[in-house]
Every structure is written in C-alpha cells, then in structure tokens.
Design a protein around this motif. Structure first.
Motif, short mmCIF file in Angstrom:
data_model
loop_
_atom_site.label_atom_id
_atom_site.label_comp_id
_atom_site.label_asym_id
_atom_site.label_seq_id
_atom_site.Cartn_x
_atom_site.Cartn_y
_atom_site.Cartn_z
N ASN A 1 59.36 104.03 -5.40
CA ASN A 1 60.02 103.67 -4.15
C ASN A 1 59.21 102.64 -3.38
O ASN A 1 59.76 101.71 -2.81
CB ASN A 1 60.22 104.91 -3.28
CG ASN A 1 61.50 105.60 -3.63
OD1 ASN A 1 62.49 104.96 -3.98
ND2 ASN A 1 61.49 106.92 -3.55
N PHE A 2 57.91 102.84 -3.39
CA PHE A 2 57.04 101.88 -2.69
C PHE A 2 57.22 100.49 -3.27
O PHE A 2 57.34 99.50 -2.56
CB PHE A 2 55.57 102.30 -2.83
CG PHE A 2 54.63 101.16 -2.60
CD1 PHE A 2 54.42 100.67 -1.32
CD2 PHE A 2 53.99 100.55 -3.67
CE1 PHE A 2 53.58 99.60 -1.10
CE2 PHE A 2 53.14 99.48 -3.45
CZ PHE A 2 52.94 99.00 -2.18
N LEU A 3 57.30 100.42 -4.59
CA LEU A 3 57.39 99.12 -5.23
C LEU A 3 58.72 98.45 -4.89
O LEU A 3 58.80 97.24 -4.78
CB LEU A 3 57.23 99.26 -6.74
CG LEU A 3 55.82 99.73 -7.14
CD1 LEU A 3 55.76 100.08 -8.61
CD2 LEU A 3 54.77 98.67 -6.80
N ARG A 4 59.74 99.30 -4.69
CA ARG A 4 61.02 98.73 -4.28
C ARG A 4 60.94 98.14 -2.89
O ARG A 4 61.67 97.23 -2.54
CB ARG A 4 62.10 99.82 -4.29
CG ARG A 4 62.61 100.14 -5.64
CD ARG A 4 64.03 100.67 -5.56
NE ARG A 4 64.25 101.52 -4.40
CZ ARG A 4 64.90 102.67 -4.43
NH1 ARG A 4 65.38 103.11 -5.57
NH2 ARG A 4 65.10 103.35 -3.34
N LEU A 5 60.05 98.70 -2.10
CA LEU A 5 59.94 98.29 -0.71
C LEU A 5 59.06 97.05 -0.55
O LEU A 5 59.18 96.32 0.41
CB LEU A 5 59.36 99.44 0.10
CG LEU A 5 59.50 99.36 1.61
CD1 LEU A 5 60.96 99.33 2.00
CD2 LEU A 5 58.83 100.56 2.25
N ASN B 1 55.30 107.63 -10.91
CA ASN B 1 55.38 108.51 -9.75
C ASN B 1 56.57 108.05 -8.89
O ASN B 1 56.74 106.88 -8.61
CB ASN B 1 54.07 108.37 -8.99
CG ASN B 1 54.06 109.17 -7.72
OD1 ASN B 1 54.95 109.04 -6.91
ND2 ASN B 1 53.03 109.97 -7.56
N ARG B 2 57.39 109.03 -8.46
CA ARG B 2 58.61 108.69 -7.74
C ARG B 2 58.33 107.89 -6.46
O ARG B 2 59.01 106.94 -6.14
CB ARG B 2 59.35 109.99 -7.38
CG ARG B 2 60.77 109.80 -6.96
CD ARG B 2 61.50 111.12 -7.00
NE ARG B 2 60.91 112.08 -6.09
CZ ARG B 2 61.35 112.27 -4.83
NH1 ARG B 2 62.39 111.58 -4.40
NH2 ARG B 2 60.78 113.13 -4.05
N VAL B 3 57.28 108.31 -5.79
CA VAL B 3 56.94 107.63 -4.53
C VAL B 3 56.55 106.20 -4.77
O VAL B 3 56.95 105.28 -4.07
CB VAL B 3 55.74 108.32 -3.86
CG1 VAL B 3 55.55 107.76 -2.48
CG2 VAL B 3 55.91 109.80 -3.87
N VAL B 4 55.73 106.03 -5.82
CA VAL B 4 55.24 104.68 -6.08
C VAL B 4 56.40 103.80 -6.46
O VAL B 4 56.50 102.65 -6.03
CB VAL B 4 54.16 104.71 -7.17
CG1 VAL B 4 53.72 103.29 -7.50
CG2 VAL B 4 52.97 105.54 -6.71
N ALA C 1 50.73 107.76 -14.96
CA ALA C 1 50.28 108.59 -13.84
C ALA C 1 50.65 107.96 -12.51
O ALA C 1 51.05 108.65 -11.57
CB ALA C 1 48.77 108.81 -13.93
N VAL C 2 50.51 106.66 -12.46
CA VAL C 2 50.66 106.02 -11.16
C VAL C 2 52.06 105.48 -10.95
O VAL C 2 52.72 105.78 -9.97
CB VAL C 2 49.63 104.88 -11.01
CG1 VAL C 2 49.84 104.14 -9.69
CG2 VAL C 2 48.22 105.44 -11.09
N PHE C 3 52.54 104.70 -11.92
CA PHE C 3 53.73 103.92 -11.64
C PHE C 3 55.03 104.63 -11.97
O PHE C 3 56.09 104.16 -11.64
CB PHE C 3 53.64 102.55 -12.32
CG PHE C 3 52.57 101.72 -11.69
CD1 PHE C 3 52.85 100.96 -10.58
CD2 PHE C 3 51.27 101.74 -12.18
CE1 PHE C 3 51.86 100.22 -9.96
CE2 PHE C 3 50.28 101.00 -11.57
CZ PHE C 3 50.57 100.24 -10.46
#
Lengths: 375, 309
Positions: B103-107, B98-101, B94-96
């Motif tokens: 991307n967030f993790l890449r950042l 997620n496309r946004v997450v 559900a969380v990880f």
C-alpha cells in the motif's frame, strides 16, 4: 415497450472501460430522463472534459451547472424537468473533506501542505473513484434531484469505485501503516532511532528503495489523517449502503469492439459478486446498414447508374458498400455474441451517427433510444 | 543522417488502435533488420494475440525473429527492480509482499510508472556481446491521461521524493525521455473528435511541458474519399430505381462521416499532420498478424522518411 432504465431508481451508475463513449451515453441518458420529467443531474469525473464538450459548455467545476431549455430546443428536445451537469474535481473534493473533518486548523494546514497529499489525487489508486462516490453521496443527500446519472471513471475493474473509499480509509487507518511510520513519528522528525526491530527493518528496507525522507513525508501524511477517520468511515459506509440499495441501477456501457467484451463479462461478474445486478447493457455506436445494399441486384444497379463515370468509380462505390455492410455485419455478430455471453440482460443499442457524438445535436439524436426502451 | 530513435513511445486515446500500431511498428522495424523490444503496459497480452504468438505476460520473451515482447505491470516490475537492488528474494518476500508496504508503494508518487520506465531504461542500456541488446524499444504506452502521467513520473518523483535511489533513477529516466535523438513519441488517432482532442492534448504536454520529441503521427482508420459524383448520381437515379435508395443513403452517410473526420484531423497541429502516416481502415473478421503486416507495409516507407523530419 420496456420501462426506462431509471424507472424506480434515484441513481443510475454507468460502468465501462475507456473509449466506449460512456460519458456520451450518460449525458444522452440524462437528457432523456429530463425530457421525461425527471429532475436530473449527470456527473462525471473526467479530466478530459468530455461532458463539458458534449453539452456544449465551457469547463464547469465542482458545482452543478444547469443546461438551459433553449440550448436543447433547437434540436427538438423539450425538457420537462431541469437538467444539471457536474464535474467534480478530485483534488478539490479531497480538500473539502479534509476541511470538514480536520480536528483543528493546524492539522488541516499540515495535511494540505504535505507533499504526498498534494500528489494524492494523481497518485493513489482509487482517488478518482473516491471523489466520484463522495460527491455522489453529497448530491444524493441534498435531495435536489429525482435522478442522478453517474459516469464512472474509466476502469479495468467494475467495482473499483465501490471499493475505493474503504480501501483508502483502510490503508490510512490500519495499525500496520502506523507501525511502519512509527520509527519516524515517535522518534522525532528526522531521526531513525530504532524503536521496534521489525518495524525498523522494514522501514529501512523501504527507505533504501524510496529514500528515508519519503518515509518521513509519509509519516506526516498518515499522522495528519489521524482523528479524521471516523468521519471518513461514516461517509464511506453511507455511500456503500446507498450503492447497494434498491435506489441504484447499474448499466454496462460497451462499444461493438470485441476487445471490450471480455471486460463487460468480467464487470458483470464483479458486480454480481457484490450482490449488484446489471440492469441494462448499452452498446454505443452500432453501425446499421440495410441488408439489401450489397445484394447482387443493388450492386448491379449501382454499376449501371455510375457507368458514365470513370471505371474506377463504380468499383469504388461497390467496394465502399461492401465495406459498410461488412462493418455492420461485424457489429451485429459482436452484439449477438456479447448478448449470449451476458445472458438475460436487456440491451439498448445506440446507432452510430453521421457526425461525431459529442455535442447537443448528437445527445438529442440519441436520447430517444432510452425512452423507447427498445428491447 | 538517418533518425534512428532507441525508444518509440506510442500513445493516444483508448480504443484508437495503439497496440495495433505499436505492434505494426515493431514489425516494420524488425523488417529493417532492427532488434526490437515491444513493451506493453498492463496490456493483458493484447499484442501477443494480435501478433499470433504465445502470451508472454511480464516475462520478456523472443516471440518472432528480431522481436521480443513483454507485457509489464507495476507489481512484477517492482519485484524485478527490488531484486536488482537487494539481490535477495527473501528480503523481497519479507518486505515487499507485506500488505502495508504494498500500500505504501502505491502511495509513493508515480512509483508504478517509474518502475516501468525504469525497466525500459534498463533494457535501453542493456548490452550483449558488446552491442546493444535491442536496437529499438517500442513502448505501447497507456491511453492519453495515464501516458502523460507516466511520462511525467520522473519529474514528479524528482519534485516530491527527497534525495535517494528513487530520485536518482528518476533523473536517469528523465534524461532518456528528453533526449530527442533517442526518444520519440508517436501519437495514434482516428479521425474522430475525441481522439483528435486527446492527440492535441498529448502534443501540448509532450512538446511544451515535457520537452520531448513528437515523431510520426499515425492517423488510423482513415477512410478515402469517394469520387464526388457518386453520391449525387445514385441519389438522382434512386428516384427511378428504388433499389438504389439505401445504397445512396449509406454512401452519403459514409461520406458525411468521412468529411467530419477529415475536419477533425485538420485540428491537429500542423507539424503532426505534416509528419503523419494514414493507416487505412481494415475490415477483417480475423484481424491479426496478416492485418498487422499490411499496416507495417504502410509504416516502413514512413520510417525511411523520418530522417528528414
């Protein structure tokens, strides 16, 4: 005789994995273009400063540096047009973008001072590629050059640098990122007040992993970029159009090592998927040995000539000749296989030189291979 | 006392034979009776190909007696880590995923590198029947720039990420990396200019900046000198016997390249040259397990000497 790889183009993009001598190839190509009368700029994004080393220059920065005619003259190269080199700095390129597009000083300072932004260039996948294409666009638009040779960052993926700009902007702009940081942004600086159940569930989970403070920094970072996207996006669109236009030629750069050949094949497919055609395959450091060096006749003559030395010496010489011949044969096989896999691609073979290929002498020695346009 | 590091980090410029050396190092350690984990980073299973075993991907697998192999990538490693932290696959999905997450993790600064180091850290501590599961971990690290970024990741995270579990993990990894009794960095270089430049660069970053231990340096594809009279004799004989002309030229060029290579190697810091092992160039159409075993033959005595360094 075929035409040079830059014929009819204003930009040549060299792609390949690390360790194949892409920078050297790009520099030698640029020397060849300038020697044949094109005002040429060679650009690389390379923290290891290979280009500077190759051109015998101290580190040079975000602006172009001219290679003087008399630096190359001792090696018998006569430039018919000026030659420049440039090594864009990733962080500086981003700083310049922020400075150009930030709506006001406050926003500019907030972004430049943000901890995540400060590590942006080392962290975000694609930031090197972004800086490369950003600078490419800038120098292209300046109209100062007949030809720009771009040495792309080493990559496992040929289209990384094509996609990087839109990927970065998409990420920063997308509603969902805004949504992820919303609890932080809307609820005030340090509060985790729940505004949106879905959003805060995800935020909390990510926060548990990375620390809630990280999210706050990220929120600040993402919000900082608000209002700048249109400028970024517009530039990215133009870069994209340029790369897809007839002004640009793409070359694959490989060594003879078989390990690289799968990557070459994949790169070509990836470029094709973007509608981009590979103009040439450049194979660097090809070992070339005349076929007769290990003929029984030659080896016998070697043994006879060396019979006055210790018995081991003749064996050593014969062993060395066989090894050189085997290396050259392995290169020939590898190139043939690669050419067969790639099909109708023009191949330019650069020989291995006796010395190292990272100085002006070597660039001078290699540049004719781009002029002759051998097969 | 014998120096017996728990973690050997192998790095160098792209194309110098890092994976070859790392795999041979693993074979050498296994021959000494050690239980070895050979860990690649985004390796496309190259170590498996060289060793002649089935590709493992990111699933840690015993592939040879005393040798386990894994090819880590940030995505799968993160997943493993998250599952350890949250225990629930559904939360992960559900969380990880997620496309946004993603991307967030890449950042998030150095997260991918940190996750992979975290996995190494985990396996270093892992115990089975009251013994360490692995005696030694050979990390086939990325090429110079990325390797330095990876080794720097724990410091970057500590500097940028506010207090929290990530930062805590970063601190643990930093301790492992900087513990000179447990961790050592092996630089691989060929006798070429750029690889040597990068070897010097790594030494500087690892030794000065990160305070880690530099262990045995591997001088790969080193060519031995010809008896000095060979080329001049062939040269002068070529005047009367033209069939010798190309032989003389080829050997002359080979010697020139070799001498150039040796001059490059001389630019390595004294300590690296002193504690180095030369690996001869192996010309084999079917470079694989047999060639690796031959390289392990050269490495085994070097490991025995490590104690004195």
């Amino acid at each position: 005789m075929s035409k040079p790889v830059w014929e009819g183009r204003k930009v040549v993009v060299n792609v390949g994995t690390g360790g194949v001598g892409k920078t050297t190839v790009s520099a030698a190509m640029a020397v060849a273009a300038a020697a044949s009368g094109r005002r040429t700029l060679v650009m690389t994004i390379d923290p290891a400063r290979r280009l500077a080393n190759a051109l015998g220059l101290p580190a040079f920065g975000n602006v172009e540096h001219e290679i003087e005619q008399d630096q190359l003259a001792p090696y018998g190269v006569k430039l018919q047009a000026p030659l420049w080199a440039m090594m864009p700095d990733v962080k500086r390129t981003f700083d310049e973008l922020v400075e150009r597009f930030a709506p006001n000083d406050e926003k500019k300072r907030a972004i430049l001072g943000n901890r995540i932004y400060q590590h942006f260039s080392t962290v975000l996948v694609g930031s090197h590629e972004y800086a490369a294409v950003e600078k490419l666009h800038e120098v292209y638009a300046s109209g100062k050059y007949d030809l720009i040779v771009l040495d792309t960052p080493p990559s496992g993926n040929a289209v990384d640098f094509l996609e990087a700009p839109s990927r970065i902007i998409d990420f920063l702009e997308q509603d969902t990122v805004q949504w992820l940081v919303k609890p932080y942004a809307a609820a005030g600086r340090f509060s985790l007040k729940i505004l949106d159940v879905g959003s805060s569930f995800i935020s909390k989970s990510v926060g548990k992993l990375a620390g809630a403070e990280t999210l706050r920094e990220l929120a600040e970072f993402v919000l900082g970029f608000q209002g700048m996207y249109e400028g970024f996006r517009e530039r990215s669109r133009r870069v994209r159009d340029l790369l897809a236009s007839d002004e640009v030629a793409f070359n694959l750069v490989s060594s003879t090592q078989r390990a690289q050949h799968d990557a070459m094949f994949r790169f070509r497919e990836e470029l094709a998927a973007e509608g981009l055609k590979v103009r040439a395959l450049v194979v660097n450091r090809v070992r070339n040995v005349p076929p007769d060096v290990e003929s029984p006749k030659t080896l016998e003559a070697v043994r006879t000539a060396l019979k006055t030395l210790t018995p081991g010496a003749a064996d050593q010489a014969v062993g060395a000749l066989r090894e050189e011949a085997a290396l050259a044969a392995a290169d020939r096989d590898a190139i043939q296989q690669l050419a067969e896999r790639l099909g109708q691609v023009r191949t330019i073979l650069l020989p291995e030189l006796a010395g190292d290929v990272h100085d002006l002498a070597s660039l001078s020695a290699l540049h004719p291979f781009f002029l002759e346009g051998a097969t | 006392m014998a120096f017996s590091p728990r973690l050997r980090v192998v790095t160098g410029k792209g194309g110098v034979g890092k994976t070859t050396v790392a795999a041979a190092l693993a074979l050498a350690e296994a021959r000494r009776g050690k239980r070895v984990l050979l860990a690649e980073v985004n390796g496309r299973d190259r170590a498996a190909h060289l060793l002649g075993v089935e590709p493992t991907g990111s699933k840690l697998t015993a592939v040879l007696p005393n040798i386990a192999l894994v090819d880590m990538n940030p995505r799968d490693t993160l997943r493993e880590y998250v599952l350890l932290t949250f225990k629930f696959e559904t939360v992960y999905k559900a969380v990880f995923e997620n496309r946004v997450v993603k991307n967030f993790l890449r950042l998030t600064p150095s997260l991918g590198e940190l996750m992979m180091l975290g996995k190494i850290w985990h396996h270093e501590r892992e115990r089975e029947d009251d013994q360490p599961r692995f005696d030694v971990i050979v990390l086939d690290a990325p090429a110079t720039g990325h390797a330095i970024a990876m080794l720097r990741a724990p410091s970057v995270v500590q500097a940028t990420v506010p207090a929290g579990p990530l930062r805590e993990n970063a601190r643990n990894m930093d301790q492992l990396l900087r513990d000179t009794a447990r961790t050592t960095v092996h630089v691989v270089t060929t006798p070429e200019e750029m690889p040597v430049n990068e070897a010097v660069e790594i030494e500087r970053a690892v030794d000065d900046e990160l305070g880690m231990r530099i262990g045995t340096t591997f001088l790969n594809q080193r060519v031995s000198a010809l008896v000095p009279e060979i080329v001049p004799i062939l040269d002068s004989s070529a005047i009367t016997d033209t069939s010798l002309a190309s032989a003389a030229r080829v050997l002359h060029a080979r010697e020139q390249r070799r001498i150039g290579g040796e001059q490059n190697l001389q630019r390595l810091p004294h300590k690296m040259l002193r504690d180095s092992v030369s690996i001869p160039r192996i010309v084999a159409a079917d470079f694989g397990r047999r060639s690796l075993e031959a390289i392990a033959d050269v490495i085994v005595p070097a490991l025995a000497r490590e104690a004195d360094q």
